[in-house]
Design an enzyme around this catalytic site. Structure first.
Site, PDB file in Angstrom:
ATOM      1  N   THR A 102       0.877  -1.175   0.000  1.00 18.82           N
ATOM      2  CA  THR A 102       0.000   0.000   0.000  1.00 18.82           C
ATOM      3  C   THR A 102       0.909   1.218   0.000  1.00 18.82           C
ATOM      4  O   THR A 102       1.628   1.447   0.980  1.00 18.82           O
ATOM      5  CB  THR A 102      -0.882   0.028   1.265  1.00 18.82           C
ATOM      6  OG1 THR A 102      -1.633  -1.185   1.319  1.00 18.82           O
ATOM      7  CG2 THR A 102      -1.838   1.209   1.224  1.00 18.82           C
ATOM      8  N   LYS A 142      -7.685   1.347  -3.017  1.00 17.63           N
ATOM      9  CA  LYS A 142      -7.275   0.939  -1.658  1.00 17.63           C
ATOM     10  C   LYS A 142      -7.368   2.110  -0.672  1.00 17.63           C
ATOM     11  O   LYS A 142      -7.923   1.974   0.424  1.00 17.63           O
ATOM     12  CB  LYS A 142      -5.835   0.407  -1.722  1.00 17.63           C
ATOM     13  CG  LYS A 142      -5.170   0.176  -0.389  1.00 17.63           C
ATOM     14  CD  LYS A 142      -5.639  -1.073   0.302  1.00 17.63           C
ATOM     15  CE  LYS A 142      -5.042  -1.196   1.691  1.00 17.63           C
ATOM     16  NZ  LYS A 142      -5.554  -2.311   2.431  1.00 17.63           N
ATOM     17  N   LYS A 190      -1.260   5.285   8.661  1.00 17.70           N
ATOM     18  CA  LYS A 190      -0.482   5.379   7.412  1.00 17.70           C
ATOM     19  C   LYS A 190      -1.428   5.529   6.209  1.00 17.70           C
ATOM     20  O   LYS A 190      -1.255   6.399   5.364  1.00 17.70           O
ATOM     21  CB  LYS A 190       0.380   4.118   7.244  1.00 17.70           C
ATOM     22  CG  LYS A 190       1.048   4.007   5.882  1.00 17.70           C
ATOM     23  CD  LYS A 190       1.544   2.598   5.583  1.00 17.70           C
ATOM     24  CE  LYS A 190       1.787   2.442   4.086  1.00 17.70           C
ATOM     25  NZ  LYS A 190       2.166   1.103   3.669  1.00 17.70           N
TER      26      LYS A 190
HETATM   27  P1  NAD Z   1       6.175  -5.846   7.280  1.00 20.58           P
HETATM   28  O1  NAD Z   1       6.949  -4.716   7.851  1.00 20.58           O
HETATM   29  O2  NAD Z   1       5.805  -7.004   8.143  1.00 20.58           O
HETATM   30  O3  NAD Z   1       6.955  -6.431   5.991  1.00 20.58           O
HETATM   31  C1  NAD Z   1       7.704  -5.670   5.105  1.00 20.58           C
HETATM   32  C2  NAD Z   1       8.956  -6.473   4.807  1.00 20.58           C
HETATM   33  O4  NAD Z   1       9.707  -5.760   3.804  1.00 20.58           O
HETATM   34  C3  NAD Z   1       9.882  -6.613   6.024  1.00 20.58           C
HETATM   35  O5  NAD Z   1      10.101  -7.982   6.273  1.00 20.58           O
HETATM   36  C4  NAD Z   1      11.158  -5.877   5.611  1.00 20.58           C
HETATM   37  O6  NAD Z   1      12.333  -6.481   6.108  1.00 20.58           O
HETATM   38  C5  NAD Z   1      11.074  -5.986   4.099  1.00 20.58           C
HETATM   39  N1  NAD Z   1      11.883  -4.997   3.380  1.00 20.58           N
HETATM   40  C6  NAD Z   1      11.956  -3.665   3.567  1.00 20.58           C
HETATM   41  N2  NAD Z   1      12.803  -3.100   2.682  1.00 20.58           N
HETATM   42  C7  NAD Z   1      13.277  -4.128   1.916  1.00 20.58           C
HETATM   43  C8  NAD Z   1      14.199  -4.197   0.845  1.00 20.58           C
HETATM   44  N3  NAD Z   1      14.817  -3.112   0.375  1.00 20.58           N
HETATM   45  N4  NAD Z   1      14.445  -5.403   0.293  1.00 20.58           N
HETATM   46  C9  NAD Z   1      13.847  -6.522   0.765  1.00 20.58           C
HETATM   47  N5  NAD Z   1      12.960  -6.521   1.792  1.00 20.58           N
HETATM   48  C10 NAD Z   1      12.698  -5.323   2.363  1.00 20.58           C
HETATM   49  O7  NAD Z   1       4.862  -5.178   6.648  1.00 20.58           O
HETATM   50  P2  NAD Z   1       3.504  -5.924   6.229  1.00 20.58           P
HETATM   51  O8  NAD Z   1       2.544  -5.884   7.364  1.00 20.58           O
HETATM   52  O9  NAD Z   1       3.844  -7.217   5.569  1.00 20.58           O
HETATM   53  O10 NAD Z   1       2.950  -4.888   5.144  1.00 20.58           O
HETATM   54  C11 NAD Z   1       3.480  -4.839   3.824  1.00 20.58           C
HETATM   55  C12 NAD Z   1       2.601  -3.910   2.999  1.00 20.58           C
HETATM   56  O11 NAD Z   1       1.265  -4.412   2.993  1.00 20.58           O
HETATM   57  C13 NAD Z   1       2.527  -2.472   3.542  1.00 20.58           C
HETATM   58  O12 NAD Z   1       2.551  -1.588   2.457  1.00 20.58           O
HETATM   59  C14 NAD Z   1       1.199  -2.453   4.274  1.00 20.58           C
HETATM   60  O13 NAD Z   1       0.637  -1.152   4.324  1.00 20.58           O
HETATM   61  C15 NAD Z   1       0.371  -3.387   3.413  1.00 20.58           C
HETATM   62  N6  NAD Z   1      -0.773  -4.026   4.091  1.00 20.58           N
HETATM   63  C16 NAD Z   1      -0.594  -4.548   5.338  1.00 20.58           C
HETATM   64  C17 NAD Z   1      -1.679  -5.167   5.964  1.00 20.58           C
HETATM   65  C18 NAD Z   1      -1.524  -5.773   7.345  1.00 20.58           C
HETATM   66  O14 NAD Z   1      -2.547  -6.103   7.968  1.00 20.58           O
HETATM   67  N7  NAD Z   1      -0.306  -5.988   7.838  1.00 20.58           N
HETATM   68  C19 NAD Z   1      -2.923  -5.244   5.315  1.00 20.58           C
HETATM   69  C20 NAD Z   1      -3.040  -4.725   4.022  1.00 20.58           C
HETATM   70  C21 NAD Z   1      -1.948  -4.106   3.422  1.00 20.58           C
END
Ligand code: NAD
Length: 296
Positions: free
Chosen positions: A93, A168, A243
């Site tokens: 997102t 979204k 966010k």
């Molecule tokens: P998270 O922080 O658990 O996962 C993100 C991952 O990206 C981490 O493991 C981090 O180490 C990795 N990362 C960051 N920079 C990187 C790079 N340069 N190379 C490789 N890996 C890298 O976050 P999440 O909860 O999985 O959310 C991910 C996305 O999904 C976000 O944009 C969030 O807004 C969206 N989202 C989350 C949810 C939720 O309930 N968690 C629901 C819908 C959407």
């Protein structure tokens, strides 16, 4: 089926990649975090030490990263190493501007691209029941549909590049506002001597019904599966709601409009997060609303 590269194996990306494996895809995953890599490995993902290694030979690359700046940095790296024709899908997102820039980057390198953010949270990611909101060319969407199907239930083509992100952030603005509306109504009901169950029984079948009430009721009792019954463990963390509300505020500003309720919701979630509840479920904001009401 050519291998799929998956970059970003966190709370969402980890289980999404695991579902691709379950559907029979060979998945090569990369993340900066050792613990995310370890978990992905246990779920059948082949983990590698660099983006270049992950994308080598992959027909599709999926990114699931925290925010626009991470997506743009990773896509810069990607386009430098993948052959033209490699399909790039971002499921994070992110802000509208970064989404447009990511599409432009892909186009300049001859890579078909889709923005495909999701709703359904970590539960939906694990169960493979996510909703995908997709922006990009119709033929690229059609080609990628089987990949989405392995991770989700509802796959919706919203329009051209960045239309998925637009859908979204608009959806989550509705969600953020409606949760506050439901919370305020329950707090007022308490003051009026109404039981939670009575208000739920009426509003959930009347014109007040909405997802925040019917499926995710912010008080314990009426909907046993809602986070209110587990001390507001997320679910969907308040920090993530903040966010997303900031993304819709930025988008509104870019288009020269105001969203008064969206702005107020962002202000309230900011106070909630600043009070130390950013990692609690967003529905816990009802407790702040109750405290505020008592203080006035
Ligand atoms: P998270 O922080 O658990 O996962 C993100 C991952 O990206 C981490 O493991 C981090 O180490 C990795 N990362 C960051 N920079 C990187 C790079 N340069 N190379 C490789 N890996 C890298 O976050 P999440 O909860 O999985 O959310 C991910 C996305 O999904 C976000 O944009 C969030 O807004 C969206 N989202 C989350 C949810 C939720 O309930 N968690 C629901 C819908 C959407």
């Amino acid at each position: 089926m050519s291998p799929i590269a998956f970059i970003g194996l966190g709370h969402m990306g980890g289980p999404m990649a695991a579902n691709l494996v379950k559907a029979g895809h060979a998945v090569r995953g990369f993340d900066l975090s050792a613990s995310s890599l370890e978990l992905a490995r246990a779920n059948g993902v082949t983990t590698v030490a660099s983006i270049a290694e992950a994308v080598s030979g992959a027909g599709t690359v999926i990114t699931m990263l925290p925010a626009g700046k991470h997506v743009l940095a990773v896509w810069q790296e990607l386009v430098a190493v993948v052959p033209s024709g490699t399909r790039l899908i971002d499921c994070s997102t992110i802000d509208m501007d970064s989404a447009r820039k990511a599409h432009a980057l892909a186009e300049a390198h001859g890579c078909p691209a889709l923005d495909a953010p999701v709703s359904g949270g970590t539960g939906g990611a694990t169960a493979g029941t996510l909703t995908f909101m997709v922006g990009g060319d119709a033929d690229v969407f059609a080609g990628a549909k089987p990949v989405f199907k392995a991770m989700g239930k509802r796959i919706i083509h919203c329009g051209a590049a960045s239309a998925g992100q637009a859908a979204k952030i608009c959806n989550n603005m509705i969600l953020g506002i409606s949760m506050i509306a439901v919370g305020e109504a329950f707090v007022l009901g308490e003051r009026l001597g109404l039981t939670h169950q009575a208000l739920f029984d009426v509003a959930s079948v009347s014109s007040g019904q909405c997802w925040s009430l019917n499926t995710y009721c912010p008080v314990p009792g009426p909907v046993p599966t809602s986070p209110a019954n587990k001390d507001y463990e997320p679910g969907f963390a308040a920090a993530l709601m903040l966010k997303d509300l900031m993304l819709s505020q930025a988008a509104a500003e870019d288009t020269g409009m105001t969203t008064p309720l969206g702005a107020k919701a962002a202000e309230l979630y900011r106070s909630f997060a600043q009070a130390g509840f950013g990692d609690k479920d967003f529905s816990g904001i009802i407790n702040m609303l109750r405290d505020k009401a008592a203080a006035e």
